[in-house]
Design an enzyme around this catalytic site. Structure first.
Site, mmCIF file in Angstrom:
data_model
loop_
_atom_site.group_PDB
_atom_site.id
_atom_site.type_symbol
_atom_site.label_atom_id
_atom_site.label_comp_id
_atom_site.label_asym_id
_atom_site.label_seq_id
_atom_site.Cartn_x
_atom_site.Cartn_y
_atom_site.Cartn_z
ATOM 1 N N TYR A 1 -11.050 2.635 26.739
ATOM 2 C CA TYR A 1 -10.929 1.481 25.851
ATOM 3 C C TYR A 1 -11.400 1.903 24.463
ATOM 4 O O TYR A 1 -12.596 2.032 24.206
ATOM 5 C CB TYR A 1 -11.796 0.328 26.341
ATOM 6 C CG TYR A 1 -11.292 -0.382 27.581
ATOM 7 C CD1 TYR A 1 -10.017 -0.134 28.102
ATOM 8 C CD2 TYR A 1 -12.084 -1.313 28.238
ATOM 9 C CE1 TYR A 1 -9.561 -0.784 29.235
ATOM 10 C CE2 TYR A 1 -11.630 -1.980 29.373
ATOM 11 C CZ TYR A 1 -10.378 -1.702 29.865
ATOM 12 O OH TYR A 1 -9.943 -2.375 30.984
ATOM 13 N N PHE B 1 -5.826 -9.918 33.267
ATOM 14 C CA PHE B 1 -4.707 -10.687 32.703
ATOM 15 C C PHE B 1 -4.572 -12.064 33.348
ATOM 16 O O PHE B 1 -3.476 -12.606 33.453
ATOM 17 C CB PHE B 1 -3.382 -9.909 32.833
ATOM 18 C CG PHE B 1 -3.308 -8.699 31.957
ATOM 19 C CD1 PHE B 1 -3.456 -8.794 30.585
ATOM 20 C CD2 PHE B 1 -3.128 -7.442 32.496
ATOM 21 C CE1 PHE B 1 -3.411 -7.670 29.775
ATOM 22 C CE2 PHE B 1 -3.084 -6.313 31.693
ATOM 23 C CZ PHE B 1 -3.224 -6.428 30.329
ATOM 24 N N LEU C 1 -5.456 -14.882 32.225
ATOM 25 C CA LEU C 1 -5.192 -15.969 31.281
ATOM 26 C C LEU C 1 -3.829 -15.872 30.619
ATOM 27 O O LEU C 1 -3.508 -16.683 29.761
ATOM 28 C CB LEU C 1 -6.280 -16.001 30.195
ATOM 29 C CG LEU C 1 -7.695 -16.312 30.688
ATOM 30 C CD1 LEU C 1 -8.658 -16.391 29.514
ATOM 31 C CD2 LEU C 1 -7.724 -17.602 31.476
ATOM 32 N N PRO D 1 5.155 -23.252 28.106
ATOM 33 C CA PRO D 1 4.673 -24.157 27.057
ATOM 34 C C PRO D 1 3.836 -25.263 27.687
ATOM 35 O O PRO D 1 4.027 -25.625 28.845
ATOM 36 C CB PRO D 1 5.970 -24.707 26.454
ATOM 37 C CG PRO D 1 6.993 -24.571 27.544
ATOM 38 C CD PRO D 1 6.611 -23.333 28.305
#
Length: 293
Positions: free
Chosen positions: A65, A222, A224, A229
């Site tokens: 990272y 991942f 979230l 929509p």
């Protein structure tokens, strides 16, 4: 519905680690494209210090990272570490000078990564290491995992987990030794295969099932990500009922879905971090969970 507040990693061993069932993923603390130093270094350090202040006992990192950026930030902000803090890192990948994501899973690569993590985190043993399975590898899964178990015997690693595994790989690993945790994509909308950064993310509902059968914590990444929509999203509807954000309800759903899930939402904003923390207090009803599915 009440949620379980803690989770135990390595419960099948004589050295289990019990932590608050809400962690923090450090990936977003790097610069753009998960590369280089953060845009706001002071805020990045403040977030890490806030994890301790808010009772977070689990941090997820990797030496690739930002090329050691998150490891160095963790050490700067929190070393010497609280005795109840668990730092989990990942090996099996690295970054090219062009910011590409590369396979780095030969036994000698894994050993180099472990040594580098020990150095940058300023520790003598890593409590939990996830072997990250990358597409396009020329090394057998068994050879890579055996190298991990060898370093565990040497005392460099306490517990071994897996990341981005499929069903076949997870079952093979369970036949080789103790697997303490799994870090795969999993979330309200991440229960079927999808792609991110041009790579297929594997292991969703089926992997969760194997984890439940074997009492293995699932640490979702991942979780979230959303493609719907708000007008079409049941999560958004529940969020209105709780005066919460959709991200908070996503996290609350994970916490209520199964006691073996340890969410590790990441962010580079202190205000967003505090919002995520508040999700730990949201109680969803059985009716709301049934509505969400």
């Amino acid at each position: 519905m009440d949620i379980k507040k803690t989770i135990t990693i390595g419960s099948q061993t004589n050295k289990p680690l019990t932590v608050k069932r809400f962690g923090y993923g450090t990936m977003r603390l790097t610069g753009e494209d998960i590369w280089g130093e953060p845009k706001n270094r002071a805020e990045a350090l403040a977030i890490l210090k806030a994890t301790s202040e808010n009772g977070i006992q689990f941090l997820d990192t990797a030496d690739y990272y930002g090329q050691d950026v998150t490891n160095r930030l963790i050490a700067e902000a929190l070393h010497p570490y609280n005795k109840d803090l668990v730092i989990c890192t990942k090996v099996g990948a690295d970054r090219g000078a062009d910011k590409s994501w590369r396979v780095y899973d030969k036994p000698e690569h894994l050993r180099a990564s472990i040594e580098n993590n020990l150095k940058t985190l300023r520790i003598e043993q890593i409590q939990l290491v996830h072997f990250r399975v990358m597409p396009g590898s020329n090394t057998s899964f068994e050879d890579s995992l055996n190298a991990m178990f060898e370093m565990q015997k040497e005392g460099k690693i306490l517990h071994i987990g897996l990341s981005n595994v499929n069903e076949e790989e997870l079952n093979a690993a369970l036949s080789m030794g103790n697997i303490a945790s799994v870090e795969n994509a999993f979330g309200y909308e991440q229960r079927t295969t999808f792609s991110v950064y041009g790579q297929e993310v594997r292991g969703m509902q089926e992997i969760m099932g194997i984890c439940v059968e074997n009492n293995i914590p699932m640490i979702p990444f991942f979780s979230l990500q959303s493609s719907l929509p708000n007008s079409e999203n049941k999560i958004a509807e529940i969020a209105k009922n709780h005066n919460a954000t959709s991200a908070q309800i996503n996290l609350a759903w994970l916490l209520h879905y199964n006691d073996l899930i340890l969410p590790i939402p990441g962010t580079s904003r202190l205000s967003h971090f505090k919002e995520n923390i508040d999700a730990f207090s949201i109680q969803l009803t059985e009716e709301e969970m049934a509505f969400l599915g």
